[in-house]
Write a protein that holds these residues in place. Structure first.
Motif, PDB file in Angstrom:
ATOM      1  N   THR A   1       5.185  -8.900   1.031  1.00  0.00           N
ATOM      2  CA  THR A   1       4.554  -8.627   2.161  1.00  0.00           C
ATOM      3  C   THR A   1       5.277  -7.385   2.784  1.00  0.00           C
ATOM      4  O   THR A   1       4.850  -6.399   3.313  1.00  0.00           O
TER       5      THR A   1
ATOM      6  N   GLU B   1      -0.482 -11.115   6.089  1.00  0.00           N
ATOM      7  CA  GLU B   1      -0.246 -12.623   6.685  1.00  0.00           C
ATOM      8  C   GLU B   1      -1.132 -13.149   7.702  1.00  0.00           C
ATOM      9  O   GLU B   1      -2.390 -13.072   7.230  1.00  0.00           O
ATOM     10  N   SER B   2      -1.048 -13.828   8.892  1.00  0.00           N
ATOM     11  CA  SER B   2      -1.872 -14.366   9.504  1.00  0.00           C
ATOM     12  C   SER B   2      -2.755 -13.522  10.266  1.00  0.00           C
ATOM     13  O   SER B   2      -2.454 -12.245  10.577  1.00  0.00           O
ATOM     14  N   PRO B   3      -3.877 -13.836  10.715  1.00  0.00           N
ATOM     15  CA  PRO B   3      -4.846 -12.907  11.400  1.00  0.00           C
ATOM     16  C   PRO B   3      -4.202 -12.801  12.572  1.00  0.00           C
ATOM     17  O   PRO B   3      -3.855 -13.758  13.405  1.00  0.00           O
ATOM     18  N   CYS B   4      -4.214 -11.541  13.309  1.00  0.00           N
ATOM     19  CA  CYS B   4      -3.843 -11.328  14.592  1.00  0.00           C
ATOM     20  C   CYS B   4      -4.959 -10.662  15.438  1.00  0.00           C
ATOM     21  O   CYS B   4      -5.332  -9.570  15.142  1.00  0.00           O
TER      22      CYS B   4
ATOM     23  N   LEU C   1      -8.922 -22.232  11.799  1.00  0.00           N
ATOM     24  CA  LEU C   1      -7.973 -21.522  10.866  1.00  0.00           C
ATOM     25  C   LEU C   1      -8.804 -20.493   9.940  1.00  0.00           C
ATOM     26  O   LEU C   1      -8.775 -19.515   9.713  1.00  0.00           O
TER      27      LEU C   1
ATOM     28  N   LYS D   1     -10.511 -17.738  11.495  1.00  0.00           N
ATOM     29  CA  LYS D   1      -9.674 -16.873  12.113  1.00  0.00           C
ATOM     30  C   LYS D   1      -9.525 -15.779  10.858  1.00  0.00           C
ATOM     31  O   LYS D   1      -9.718 -14.698  10.781  1.00  0.00           O
ATOM     32  N   GLN D   2      -9.374 -16.544   9.725  1.00  0.00           N
ATOM     33  CA  GLN D   2      -9.092 -15.794   8.579  1.00  0.00           C
ATOM     34  C   GLN D   2     -10.328 -15.072   8.064  1.00  0.00           C
ATOM     35  O   GLN D   2     -10.390 -13.767   7.634  1.00  0.00           O
TER      36      GLN D   2
ATOM     37  N   GLU E   1      -2.122 -13.129   0.778  1.00  0.00           N
ATOM     38  CA  GLU E   1      -2.439 -14.464   1.155  1.00  0.00           C
ATOM     39  C   GLU E   1      -3.774 -14.695   1.820  1.00  0.00           C
ATOM     40  O   GLU E   1      -3.691 -15.588   2.748  1.00  0.00           O
TER      41      GLU E   1
ATOM     42  N   ASN F   1      -4.560 -18.596   2.504  1.00  0.00           N
ATOM     43  CA  ASN F   1      -3.492 -19.370   3.159  1.00  0.00           C
ATOM     44  C   ASN F   1      -4.060 -20.324   4.124  1.00  0.00           C
ATOM     45  O   ASN F   1      -4.782 -19.975   5.095  1.00  0.00           O
ATOM     46  N   GLY F   2      -3.902 -21.424   3.849  1.00  0.00           N
ATOM     47  CA  GLY F   2      -4.196 -22.628   5.029  1.00  0.00           C
ATOM     48  C   GLY F   2      -5.613 -23.095   4.952  1.00  0.00           C
ATOM     49  O   GLY F   2      -6.002 -23.781   5.786  1.00  0.00           O
TER      50      GLY F   2
ATOM     51  N   GLN G   1      -1.209  -5.280  14.164  1.00  0.00           N
ATOM     52  CA  GLN G   1      -2.323  -5.302  13.640  1.00  0.00           C
ATOM     53  C   GLN G   1      -2.940  -4.000  13.960  1.00  0.00           C
ATOM     54  O   GLN G   1      -3.635  -3.185  13.340  1.00  0.00           O
TER      55      GLN G   1
END
Lengths: 295, 273
Positions: free
Chosen positions: A40, A77-80, A127, A130-131, A150, A153-154, B100
């Protein structure tokens, strides 16, 4: 995309340590490595959200800048997103940043299957949704390069399969995809090339096919394992590779196949209860590479 | 520039808390600056006098004095703007959308330009609302309505806008520094309401402090911003007041505008997200 001798230090931690690599147009490139190996961080540097300590990188032969990032689709990483905005309104923000026509928003929402929920607020999404919205955002500029960190992920197994199919579909259109993951199964299924990072260093780079090629190993079982072993040893061309608790692993010369093996053993009155080709998989290769680099 | 402002608009147009606080701020601004006559009438009824003067006879809304009067009192509400600005910037950190935004193709300087332009626009709107409000009040209550008196003293409107902008940028910088709204608001309040005024009072009144050090507080950000428009009320009990914008004080505030923008940009460049 090319990286030359990239370094990133966080205090005493050398997160990326002299990394050099190249990803060519059209490759679906897997970036592998255990947690904390610098995947990352590397992608963060390529996307200008992490400051490098030293080194160079370039996109399409030019140093990276925001104009190039506008044309790249990326999720790190996670969606923002803005939780109080709807999925559609969030993509409007992204479209304005990427200077993309608004009509694309509806199209990409359909691609990821979120069109029906486009007017619901982001915070109400699951989740998986969101992804998928993040992937929709990455697809907005119809990018030539897609960076996914990723992406599954989740997600539940169904979600994972959907995203994987989506990646393969996008890859088939000739786009370059850089996929960071520690799910090796996933990389094996979609990627054409891969590199392995460990402690911020590249320990392997090559094509997936090459890594998985080589001689095939066969698993054989019979009622009487001792007799089976004796017979194999007697044979001139069957090579015993390894013994496991309930089966023998053998390899064959290039001009023989599984049928020949079965026939030869049957002629010696040994009848197989099980015969299967064991394919190499990326997981084993990956673990081998890692243990070699740790040694 | 317009594209950057449009991005900010798309981000915040549905952010209800933000707009509710902002409209409350504008409402306070208008109501408070318009209520002078009623307050003075109230003093009249209670028999409170200032010197020999009957309160309701004080010409607070006469051109050109009205400009200094309303801009001075409107300044009391600038903490609401600080609150708005801190929410406005720290949201981007807590949702990690700043990261982002950069990934999506906004350069860091564009991000900052967008934010600061938006803050500037809000300050401009506030100033325009206050100007229109002042003009209406003056036209209703002022004993003189000649054009040359109306435009005399409009530099106070400019000073109000600049002071508010500098104050908002200070809040913006605090938000950039601490990234979280709660911490930023509390620390900003502690600094601007307690720490700096406390030190200022000591410097200005302590017998052991003299000369240059007694004037040091003029260079503190809050003090510098508040100094720009001086309290106009003493003139109604015939005291001398500073009824102009001092060039030196103006320079300090402009200096702070530059410092806060530069410091915010430095943080943005230097940090990993």
């Amino acid at each position: 995309m090319q990286i030359n001798d990239l370094h990133k230090k966080y205090g005493r931690v050398h997160a990326v340590n002299g990394l050099s690599m190249q990803v060519n147009q059209g490759e679906i490139f897997g970036l592998l490595g255990p947690n904390g190996s610098g995947k990352t961080t590397t992608l963060g540097i390529l996307l200008d959200v992490t400051n490098k300590s030293s080194g160079e990188f370039s996109w399409f032969g030019k140093p990276g800048n925001h104009k190039i990032r506008q044309k790249i689709g990326a999720i790190l990483e996670s969606p923002c997103f803005y939780p109080y905005l709807s999925g559609f309104a969030n993509l409007q923000v992204v479209a304005a940043i990427k200077e993309v026509n608004k009509n694309r928003i509806g199209e990409v929402l359909k691609v990821v299957g979120l069109f029906a929920r486009k007017d619901d607020k982001f915070k109400t999404y699951s989740l998986g949704m969101k992804q998928r919205l993040a992937i929709a955002a990455a697809l907005l500029p119809d990018p030539n390069v897609l960076i996914l960190d990723e992406p599954t992920n989740g997600l539940d197994p169904q979600g994972i399969k959907e995203i994987r199919d989506l990646i393969i579909e996008i890859g088939n259109t000739g786009k370059t995809i850089i996929l960071a993951s520690h799910l090796l199964n996933e990389v094996q299924k979609v990627c054409t090339h891969f590199a392995v990072l460990n402690f911020g260093k590249k320990v392997y780079q090559g094509s997936v096919n090459e890594a998985l090629s080589g001689e095939t190993i066969y698993e054989v079982k019979a009622q009487d394992l001792l007799l089976l072993e004796k017979t194999i040893k007697k044979s001139a061309w069957i090579k015993l590779v390894d013994k496991e608790s309930d089966c023998m692993l053998v390899s064959l010369p290039a001009d023989k196949n599984a049928a020949a093996l079965n026939q030869a053993l049957a002629q010696d009155q040994v009848y197989l209860s099980h015969l299967s080709a064991r394919k190499k998989n990326l997981e084993n290769e990956f673990l081998k590479i890692l243990s070699k680099s740790n040694a | 520039m317009l594209r950057l402002l449009r991005i900010e608009w798309l981000k915040y147009r549905h952010f209800k808390l933000f707009w509710i606080i902002y409209f409350l701020y504008l409402l306070f601004l208008v109501i408070f600056t318009s209520s002078g006559v009623f307050v003075l009438d109230f003093f009249d009824q209670k028999g409170i006098n200032f010197g020999e003067l009957k309160p309701s006879l004080i010409p607070i809304y006469d051109f050109p004095d009205i400009w200094q009067n309303i801009t001075y009192f409107a300044g009391f509400f600038q903490f609401i703007m600080a609150f708005i600005v801190i929410i406005f910037i720290t949201n981007e950190f807590s949702y990690r959308t700043i990261r982002q935004n950069v990934i999506d193709g906004l350069s860091k300087s564009q991000f900052l330009t967008a934010k600061i332009s938006f803050i500037f626009l809000l300050c401009l709107i506030n100033t325009i609302v206050l100007s229109i409000n002042g003009l209406i009040l003056g036209l209703i209550y002022s004993s003189v309505t000649e054009f040359r008196f109306i435009i005399e003293g409009v530099e106070f409107l400019f000073a109000f806008g600049l002071a508010l902008f500098a104050y908002s940028l200070f809040a913006f910088f605090v938000g950039m520094l601490f990234k979280r709204s709660g911490v930023s608001i509390i620390l900003f309040a502690i600094y601007s309401l307690f720490a700096e005024p406390f030190i200022t009072v000591i410097l200005q009144n302590h017998s052991g402090v003299s000369g240059f050090y007694a004037r040091l507080s003029d260079f503190f950000p809050m003090e510098a911003i508040n100094n720009l428009i001086q309290n106009p009320l003493p003139r109604y009990i015939l005291r001398e007041i500073q009824n102009y914008i001092s060039g030196g004080e103006l320079a300090i505030v402009i200096g702070y505008v530059i410092v806060f923008i530069w410091a915010s940009f430095y943080l943005l460049k230097k940090r990993d997200f």
